[in-house]
Design an enzyme around this catalytic site. Structure first.
Site, short mmCIF file in Angstrom:
data_model
loop_
_atom_site.label_atom_id
_atom_site.label_comp_id
_atom_site.label_asym_id
_atom_site.label_seq_id
_atom_site.Cartn_x
_atom_site.Cartn_y
_atom_site.Cartn_z
N SER A 194 15.20 9.63 10.73
CA SER A 194 16.33 10.34 11.36
C SER A 194 17.47 10.58 10.39
CB SER A 194 16.83 9.55 12.57
OG SER A 194 17.12 8.21 12.22
N HIS A 227 0.82 -1.22 0.00
CA HIS A 227 0.00 0.00 0.00
C HIS A 227 0.86 1.27 0.00
CE1 HIS A 227 -3.25 -2.69 0.53
NE2 HIS A 227 -2.96 -3.00 1.77
N TYR A 284 -9.55 -7.82 14.23
CA TYR A 284 -10.41 -7.74 13.06
C TYR A 284 -10.15 -8.88 12.07
CZ TYR A 284 -12.40 -3.08 14.01
OH TYR A 284 -13.09 -2.03 14.53
N CYS A 323 -6.66 -7.04 3.46
CA CYS A 323 -7.92 -6.94 4.17
C CYS A 323 -9.04 -7.67 3.45
CB CYS A 323 -8.30 -5.48 4.39
SG CYS A 323 -8.34 -4.49 2.88
#
Length: 458
Positions: free
Chosen positions: A273, A12, A159, A44
């Site tokens: 960083s 994604h 979930y 998902c």
């Protein structure tokens, strides 16, 4: 000089990042390193595929290497990055098809390495038919192995676990759900909601084995046959592990700042960083607006937003990330459930001074032919600021969680929610929208608490 950009990982966040980079910097040379043979898989949707709702798993991809190539992006599929030197700006990768080692350098590095399921090291973990649930390969394997399994055990009542349980029940399987918490979906919902969810699971024939920890597995002929727990053993034909994810950041230990769990720390412009290394998605932490602190919240929604921001902020800080409420939703049989921000349990565990109200209201006027009960819970501080909410109904009221997410994002109070403008139309709601009603109830709770603590005047 042509800008060289290396991108590690392309689900994604990676897909969103490279597409935005190609749009913003068409002259840049972008090379993607992806260890899988596919990109942009919507994990998902695995449960939807398992349950037969999505017939073709190919529909769970929203991009491919050919599409990226058309945008000028070079994808090195089945390439596993073995080493990154952020100071020297170099990397080494292995072609998993040929074994060839590839060396490359970059001006900018994008870390979208994602996450991987947590796999506990315990006796029997190597047995056949113990499955993970994350990528396309896992989806195919789960479906194939579930065909001959009569009893399936899902470990983890978040979930993903809940969605798989429903999918397996729809396929006529016997299903046991195990979790070490005493309620399902405890990360997202408080007890008022999980009680209803558990009642529905039991009504559908799911065996709940909550408040116990898996300690190992037993098997016959190399296949799992038993799940061993702190409260006894359970017979099974197949196990799916859904106990959470860890960020895939081992390549950067000692090079980039991380949270204790390994999530990369990024600023509001997605910079790590190291000034020339940006990160997005499940590999890094996000700013959690209810607390204002960094947190690890691996959600696809966070990933695509952050990936897009990487592309926009690649060369200079332009568009800041405004944080997340961790807003999410799930459909459990006939129930529509959504949450945003903190549960009451999470807020109390964080030491916050919060109050709550829970209301039950019809979704539209009782004079209409049909209507459904809606349960809404607000979690708010004593100054009225909303920090969390949950919504549950057999009517689809899940968009209310998105509205409440905006409220938390904008640090709104229950008083503001009580009187904010919502439309009224009998087909959809009441003159007092259910969220107005929740705000009014929260105002009343605060006033009652104020009067209870106000000293008596002689």
């Amino acid at each position: 000089m042509t800008l060289k950009i290396a991108v590690i990982g392309c689900t994604h966040a990676g897909t969103a990042a490279v597409k935005t980079i190609a749009e913003q910097h068409p002259q840049a040379k972008v090379t993607v390193y992806e260890r899988n043979d596919n990109i942009s898989f919507l994990s998902c949707g695995i449960a939807l595929h398992v349950g037969g709702v999505v017939k073709n798993a190919e529909e769970l991809f929203y991009s491919n290497p050919e599409q990226l190539a058309g945008m000028g992006i070079h994808t090195r599929m089945r390439h596993d990055v073995l080493e990154v030197n952020t100071k020297a700006k170099t990397l080494k990768a292995r072609n998993l098809e040929t074994g060839e080692l590839v060396e490359d350098d970059f001006d900018k590095l994008v870390v979208t390495t994602g996450s991987w399921p947590i796999v506990p090291q315990m006796e029997g973990i190597e047995l056949d038919n113990i499955q993970l649930c994350k990528n396309y390969g896992h989806a195919k394997e789960i479906i194939e192995r579930a065909t001959d399994a009569q009893h399936i055990t899902v470990v983890g009542a978040g979930y993903i676990g809940i969605e798989l349980v429903e999918a397996f029940r729809d396929q006529g399987k016997q299903v046991t759900l195990i979790d070490n918490m005493n309620s399902v979906m405890a990360k997202y919902l408080d007890r008022e909601f999980t009680d209803l969810a558990e009642t529905e699971l039991l009504r559908k024939g799911v065996r709940l084995a909550l408040g116990r920890t898996v300690t190992g597995f037993g098997g016959e002929n190399g296949k799992v046959r038993e799940v061993r727990t702190t409260k006894g053993n359970l017979t099974t034909d197949m196990v799916v592990l859904c106990i959470g994810f860890r960020p895939g950041t081992d390549l950067f230990k000692g090079q980039l700042e991380m949270l204790p769990g390994g999530a990369l720390v990024v600023d509001e412009y997605m910079r790590t960083s190291h000034p020339d290394v940006l990160a997005a998605g499940d590999s890094c932490a996000v700013r959690y607006n209810p607390t204002g602190k960094d947190a690890y919240i691996p959600l696809a929604t966070n990933a695509v937003r952050m990936g897009t921001l990487v592309g926009l902020n690649l060369l200079e800080p332009i568009v800041p990330y405004t944080g997340t409420q961790g807003t999410s939703a799930i459909k459990l049989f006939d129930w529509n459930i959504a949450s945003t921000g903190m549960t009451e349990a999470a807020a109390l565990a964080a030491g916050m001074n919060v109050k709550t109200i829970t209301i039950n209201e019809q979704n539209r006027p009782e004079f209409m032919p049909t209507y459904e009960n809606v349960m809404v819970k607000l979690v708010f501080e004593t100054n009225g600021r909303i920090v969390g909410a949950q919504v549950m109904s057999k009517a689809d009221m899940t968009q209310a969680a998105n509205t409440l997410s905006v409220c938390i994002h904008n640090r709104m109070t229950v008083k503001e929610l009580a009187f904010v403008d919502f439309f009224f139309q009998p087909h959809y709601n009441k003159p007092w929208n259910v969220l107005n009603t929740a705000g009014l109830a929260a105002m009343a709770a605060l006033e009652k608490a104020r009067k209870a603590t106000k000293p008596d005047v002689a």
